[in-house]
Scaffold this motif. Structure first.
Motif, PDB file in Angstrom:
ATOM      1  N   LYS A 241       0.816  -1.213   0.000  1.00 50.94           N
ATOM      2  CA  LYS A 241       0.000   0.000   0.000  1.00 50.94           C
ATOM      3  C   LYS A 241       0.850   1.262   0.000  1.00 50.94           C
ATOM      4  O   LYS A 241       0.562   2.226  -0.721  1.00 50.94           O
ATOM      5  CB  LYS A 241      -0.921   0.005   1.223  1.00 50.94           C
ATOM      6  CG  LYS A 241      -1.741   1.298   1.347  1.00 50.94           C
ATOM      7  CD  LYS A 241      -2.661   1.296   2.553  1.00 50.94           C
ATOM      8  CE  LYS A 241      -3.409   2.629   2.659  1.00 50.94           C
ATOM      9  NZ  LYS A 241      -4.335   2.662   3.809  1.00 50.94           N
ATOM     10  N   HIS A 242       1.905   1.267   0.812  1.00 47.90           N
ATOM     11  CA  HIS A 242       2.675   2.499   1.015  1.00 47.90           C
ATOM     12  C   HIS A 242       3.978   2.554   0.222  1.00 47.90           C
ATOM     13  O   HIS A 242       4.697   3.546   0.298  1.00 47.90           O
ATOM     14  CB  HIS A 242       2.982   2.672   2.505  1.00 47.90           C
ATOM     15  CG  HIS A 242       1.762   2.755   3.359  1.00 47.90           C
ATOM     16  ND1 HIS A 242       0.907   3.840   3.349  1.00 47.90           N
ATOM     17  CD2 HIS A 242       1.229   1.878   4.252  1.00 47.90           C
ATOM     18  CE1 HIS A 242      -0.081   3.634   4.200  1.00 47.90           C
ATOM     19  NE2 HIS A 242       0.079   2.443   4.745  1.00 47.90           N
ATOM     20  N   GLY A 243       4.272   1.493  -0.530  1.00 43.81           N
ATOM     21  CA  GLY A 243       5.484   1.498  -1.334  1.00 43.81           C
ATOM     22  C   GLY A 243       6.750   1.230  -0.555  1.00 43.81           C
ATOM     23  O   GLY A 243       7.836   1.664  -0.946  1.00 43.81           O
ATOM     24  N   TYR A 244       6.626   0.495   0.565  1.00 44.95           N
ATOM     25  CA  TYR A 244       7.799   0.160   1.361  1.00 44.95           C
ATOM     26  C   TYR A 244       8.536  -1.018   0.739  1.00 44.95           C
ATOM     27  O   TYR A 244       7.943  -1.856   0.047  1.00 44.95           O
ATOM     28  CB  TYR A 244       7.413  -0.234   2.794  1.00 44.95           C
ATOM     29  CG  TYR A 244       6.662   0.811   3.578  1.00 44.95           C
ATOM     30  CD1 TYR A 244       6.821   2.169   3.321  1.00 44.95           C
ATOM     31  CD2 TYR A 244       5.791   0.430   4.598  1.00 44.95           C
ATOM     32  CE1 TYR A 244       6.137   3.115   4.059  1.00 44.95           C
ATOM     33  CE2 TYR A 244       5.096   1.369   5.340  1.00 44.95           C
ATOM     34  CZ  TYR A 244       5.267   2.710   5.069  1.00 44.95           C
ATOM     35  OH  TYR A 244       4.592   3.640   5.793  1.00 44.95           O
ATOM     36  N   THR A 245       9.829  -1.072   1.010  1.00 48.03           N
ATOM     37  CA  THR A 245      10.643  -2.242   0.679  1.00 48.03           C
ATOM     38  C   THR A 245      11.303  -2.722   1.964  1.00 48.03           C
ATOM     39  O   THR A 245      11.892  -1.917   2.689  1.00 48.03           O
ATOM     40  CB  THR A 245      11.737  -1.885  -0.343  1.00 48.03           C
ATOM     41  OG1 THR A 245      11.129  -1.337  -1.512  1.00 48.03           O
ATOM     42  CG2 THR A 245      12.523  -3.127  -0.734  1.00 48.03           C
TER      43      THR A 245
END
Length: 319
Positions: A94-98
């Motif tokens: 959802k938030h574009g985290y890696t």
């Protein structure tokens, strides 16, 4: 100060008229609240990541906490999954985290799009939870727990011996997963001033009888848009319900307010109970709680620096 937020009312002369017992009881609270308001810690905009599409009470989900009150919330139906690692996957999508996991299966780092938060000698990622009917965090020894068994579950990047940012109110109810309110009732001057600091007086439809600051609250009383729903020590459930608020902010230092919050929740009115705040951290926690519950963002790092600047003028503020 952010141009979107009109906090000029903080320079207004605070009206007199509060009784001696009330002034003594709330002296520290009001001072601390005004100090935070002067610091301009609140933005009157929705914070990306804290928003929720829930329309009935609270949604389920997971928190990712990067430290310094920088958190994100992700709605996830626990019927779909309540596995913490799978919840982290959904939050990342959802938030574009890696994120990276170590060979031991433990979370090692998370990249939030601007910075990487990695385990080091002073900080580490951990899985935390708050037991139901509790206000205290516990760090999970493993990742095999079920999020549905707890009030809130948090993936948090913390210093050694530190805990995540507060995630439940004074009654142990999660502060996440609420819809943004369109109308509110505040049950103490401190609650009213915190909401006012977010440039959200227009949402207030009712207050306690002692809330007379800023002047826009008094103006609302005069034009009938804001009603008195009881006193600081004796809020009226019937009067609150008559105003039809989406959310009620209560002061946990008052037993009757805690009780009315329980009754309101039974009537499906979202109610948030602030802590009995007597120090800097608890006041910051209360502002954070209110901002998260309302889906109004807080400039965490700079805001907290500015707050400390008001309390301790020698504290530097980074641009």
């Amino acid at each position: 100060m952010d141009p979107m937020v009109d906090n000029s009312w903080i320079h207004e002369k605070r009206p007199s008229g509060r009784s001696g017992w009330q002034s003594k009881m709330m002296k520290t609270k009001v001072f601390m609240t005004v100090a935070v308001i002067l610091a301009g810690t609140i933005l009157a905009v929705s914070l990306n990541g804290l928003g929720s599409n829930a329309t009935l009470y609270q949604s389920e989900g997971v928190v990712v906490d990067f430290g310094g009150y920088k958190t994100s919330w992700t709605d996830v139906d626990y019927k779909e999954t309540d596995d913490p690692v799978e919840l982290l996957v959904k939050a990342s999508e959802k938030h574009g985290y890696t994120y990276t996991m170590g060979e031991d299966g433990k979370l090692e780092s998370v990249y939030d799009g601007s910075a990487t938060y990695s385990n080091d000698p002073t900080h580490s990622w951990g899985l935390w939870y708050v037991e139901k009917k509790s206000t205290s965090f516990t760090r999970s020894e493993g990742y095999g727990i079920k999020a549905s068994d707890y009030t809130v579950t948090v993936w948090a990047y913390t210093e050694k011996d530190a805990e995540p940012a507060v995630a439940v109110d004074a009654t142990g109810t999660s502060i996440y997963g609420y819809s943004q309110p369109s109308s509110m009732v505040t049950l103490s001057p401190v609650c009213t001033e915190i909401v006012a600091s977010m440039n959200a007086v227009s949402l207030i439809v009712g207050t306690d009888s002692y809330s007379n600051y800023p002047s826009s609250v008094v103006a609302g009383r005069d034009n009938g848009s804001i009603a008195v729903v009881g006193t600081y020590t004796d809020p009226s459930y019937e009067s609150i319900m008559h105003r039809g608020p989406d959310m009620v902010i209560c002061d946990g230092s008052q037993y009757n307010q805690v009780q009315v919050a329980k009754t309101l929740r039974n009537s499906e009115v979202n109610s948030v109970v602030l802590y009995n705040a007597e120090d800097e951290k608890s006041i910051i926690d209360n502002i954070f709680i209110t901002g998260v519950a309302m889906n109004y963002g807080m400039r965490a790092l700079r805001g907290l620096q500015l707050f400390k600047k008001v309390i301790s003028p020698q504290t530097p503020v980074n641009d």
